[in-house]
Design a protein around this motif. Structure first.
Motif, short mmCIF file in Angstrom:
data_model
loop_
_atom_site.label_atom_id
_atom_site.label_comp_id
_atom_site.label_asym_id
_atom_site.label_seq_id
_atom_site.Cartn_x
_atom_site.Cartn_y
_atom_site.Cartn_z
N ILE A 162 -7.06 -14.97 43.24
CA ILE A 162 -8.24 -15.83 43.18
C ILE A 162 -8.11 -16.88 42.09
CG2 ILE A 162 -10.71 -15.87 42.72
CD1 ILE A 162 -10.92 -13.19 44.08
N LYS A 163 -7.69 -16.47 40.89
CA LYS A 163 -7.62 -17.42 39.78
C LYS A 163 -6.68 -18.58 40.06
CE LYS A 163 -6.82 -17.75 34.79
NZ LYS A 163 -6.49 -17.01 33.54
N PRO A 164 -5.43 -18.36 40.52
CA PRO A 164 -4.58 -19.53 40.84
C PRO A 164 -5.18 -20.42 41.92
CG PRO A 164 -3.27 -17.52 40.71
CD PRO A 164 -4.70 -17.10 40.66
N LEU A 165 -5.85 -19.83 42.92
CA LEU A 165 -6.46 -20.63 43.97
C LEU A 165 -7.58 -21.51 43.42
CD1 LEU A 165 -6.70 -18.19 47.02
CD2 LEU A 165 -5.28 -20.22 46.80
N VAL A 166 -8.40 -20.94 42.54
CA VAL A 166 -9.49 -21.71 41.96
C VAL A 166 -8.95 -22.85 41.11
CG1 VAL A 166 -11.43 -21.61 40.35
CG2 VAL A 166 -11.11 -19.79 42.01
N MET A 167 -7.91 -22.57 40.33
CA MET A 167 -7.32 -23.61 39.49
C MET A 167 -6.74 -24.75 40.33
SD MET A 167 -8.01 -22.61 36.48
CE MET A 167 -7.02 -23.74 35.53
N ARG A 168 -6.07 -24.41 41.43
CA ARG A 168 -5.50 -25.44 42.29
C ARG A 168 -6.60 -26.24 42.98
NH1 ARG A 168 -0.23 -23.16 45.43
NH2 ARG A 168 -0.09 -25.38 45.89
N ALA A 169 -7.69 -25.56 43.36
CA ALA A 169 -8.81 -26.28 44.00
C ALA A 169 -9.47 -27.25 43.03
CB ALA A 169 -9.82 -25.26 44.53
N VAL A 170 -9.63 -26.83 41.77
CA VAL A 170 -10.22 -27.71 40.77
C VAL A 170 -9.33 -28.91 40.50
CG1 VAL A 170 -10.89 -27.86 38.34
CG2 VAL A 170 -11.57 -25.88 39.68
N ALA A 171 -8.02 -28.68 40.44
CA ALA A 171 -7.08 -29.78 40.21
C ALA A 171 -7.12 -30.79 41.37
CB ALA A 171 -5.67 -29.23 40.02
N LYS A 172 -7.20 -30.28 42.60
CA LYS A 172 -7.29 -31.17 43.76
C LYS A 172 -8.60 -31.95 43.75
CE LYS A 172 -4.21 -29.00 47.11
NZ LYS A 172 -4.09 -28.45 48.48
N SER A 173 -9.67 -31.31 43.32
CA SER A 173 -10.96 -32.00 43.26
C SER A 173 -10.93 -33.14 42.25
CB SER A 173 -12.06 -31.00 42.89
OG SER A 173 -12.14 -29.96 43.84
N ASP A 174 -10.31 -32.90 41.10
CA ASP A 174 -10.20 -33.96 40.09
C ASP A 174 -9.37 -35.13 40.61
OD1 ASP A 174 -11.73 -32.53 38.33
OD2 ASP A 174 -10.03 -31.61 37.30
N THR A 175 -8.27 -34.81 41.28
CA THR A 175 -7.41 -35.86 41.84
C THR A 175 -8.16 -36.66 42.90
OG1 THR A 175 -5.48 -34.47 41.45
CG2 THR A 175 -5.22 -36.32 42.96
N LEU A 176 -8.92 -35.96 43.76
CA LEU A 176 -9.68 -36.63 44.81
C LEU A 176 -10.76 -37.54 44.22
CD1 LEU A 176 -10.31 -36.98 47.81
CD2 LEU A 176 -11.79 -34.96 47.65
N ALA A 177 -11.45 -37.06 43.18
CA ALA A 177 -12.49 -37.88 42.55
C ALA A 177 -11.90 -39.14 41.92
CB ALA A 177 -13.22 -37.05 41.50
N LEU A 178 -10.74 -39.00 41.29
CA LEU A 178 -10.08 -40.16 40.69
C LEU A 178 -9.63 -41.15 41.75
CD1 LEU A 178 -9.00 -41.55 38.16
CD2 LEU A 178 -6.91 -40.18 38.38
N SER A 179 -9.10 -40.65 42.87
CA SER A 179 -8.67 -41.53 43.95
C SER A 179 -9.84 -42.28 44.56
CB SER A 179 -7.96 -40.69 45.03
OG SER A 179 -6.83 -40.03 44.51
N MET A 180 -10.97 -41.60 44.74
CA MET A 180 -12.16 -42.26 45.27
C MET A 180 -12.64 -43.37 44.35
SD MET A 180 -14.24 -38.91 46.59
CE MET A 180 -15.76 -39.85 46.69
#
Length: 222
Positions: A162-180
Motif C-alpha cells: 500500500i505505501k509504495p502505491l500511495v507514494m507513486r500515486a501522489v507523485a503522479k498527481s503532482d506531475t499531473l498538476a504541474l503539467s496542467m
C-alpha cells in the motif's frame, strides 16, 4: 458504425435506469451483449481481470443480501442487475477515449470543466493504479516478499504494497498538476477541441435507447 461519446454516455445512463424495470430475461440478454461487446473491443489480460473482479464483487453483494435474510431469488436478481450496470460503464471505458468523455460532459451536459476533468482523471487512474500494483508486487517479490497462505494472510501481507502505491500515486498527481498548470488548463481547454457532431449512427442508437427506455409504456398501452 461509430457513435460519439455523448451517445455512448446516454446509452450507459439509460441501461443503468431501465435495468430496474426490465424483466430478468431482458437483463440477462443485455449482460450477454455487454460481455460480447467488451471482449470484441478489448480482450486483453486487464479486461479479463476487470470482468473477474466485477464477478467476485457481485458474488459478495449476493452473499451480503443473503446474510440480511433476503431470498436467494431476490439476491440473484439484484446481483444480476448490479453486474449489468457496472459492466455498462466498463464497456464505455473500453470503447471511448477519456478525453472524448470529458469533452461530451462539458459540451453536451454543460458540466464545469474542472469537475469533468476530475471525473475522467479518476477513471484514467484506475488502470494505471492496477499496473502500478502489479509492478510493485513484482518488485517486492524480488526482495523476498511472499503473499502465499490463506485469504486473511494474503490480505495482511498486501499492507507492504500500500505505501509504495500511495507514494507513486501522489507523485503522479503532482506531475499531473504541474503539467496542467504549464499547459494553461481552463474553461477553453475543451472548447478548442474538435466538436463531436452527431451522425446517422448516433440517431439510430438514440432511437433504440428511447424505445427500450419506454418499454413499460409500450407494454401497457399497446
Amino acid at each position: 458504425m461509430r457513435v460519439t461519446a455523448f451517445t455512448q454516455l446516454i446509452t450507459v445512463l439509460a441501461v443503468t435506469a431501465v435495468v430496474f424495470i426490465l424483466p430478468v430475461q431482458a437483463v440477462s440478454f443485455i449482460l450477454v451483449l455487454e460481455l460480447a461487446l467488451l471482449l470484441y473491443i478489448k480482450h486483453d489480460r486487464m479486461t479479463m481481470a476487470a470482468i473477474g473482479a466485477l464477478t467476485v464483487f457481485t458474488g459478495m453483494m449476493i452473499l451480503l443480501q443473503l446474510l440480511f435474510q433476503s431470498s436467494l431469488e431476490v439476491a440473484m436478481i439484484g446481483g444480476l442487475r448490479m453486474l449489468v450496470m457496472t459492466m455498462a460503464f466498463l464497456c464505455l471505458l473500453a470503447a471511448t477515449r477519456i478525453q472524448d468523455i470529458a469533452q461530451a460532459l462539458v459540451e453536451r451536459f454543460h458540466m464545469p470543466c474542472e469537475y469533468a476533468f476530475m471525473l475522467t482523471t479518476a477513471l484514467r487512474f484506475v488502470p494505471d493504479f492496477l499496473t502500478d500494483s502489479s509492478a510493485t508486487l513484482d518488485a517486492q517479490s524480488c526482495r523476498g516478499y511472499s503473499n502465499r497462505g490463506n485469504v486473511f494472510k494474503r490480505m495482511y501481507s498486501y499492507l507492504v504494497v500500500i505505501k509504495p502505491l500511495v507514494m507513486r500515486a501522489v507523485a503522479k498527481s503532482d506531475t499531473l498538476a504541474l503539467s496542467m498548470e504549464l499547459k494553461g488548463f481552463g474553461a477553453n481547454t475543451y472548447k478548442n477541441m474538435k466538436k463531436q457532431e452527431l451522425g446517422i449512427g448516433d440517431y439510430l442508437v438514440l432511437t433504440v435507447v428511447i424505445i427500450l427506455s419506454t418499454y413499460k409504456f409500450w407494454v401497457k398501452y399497446l
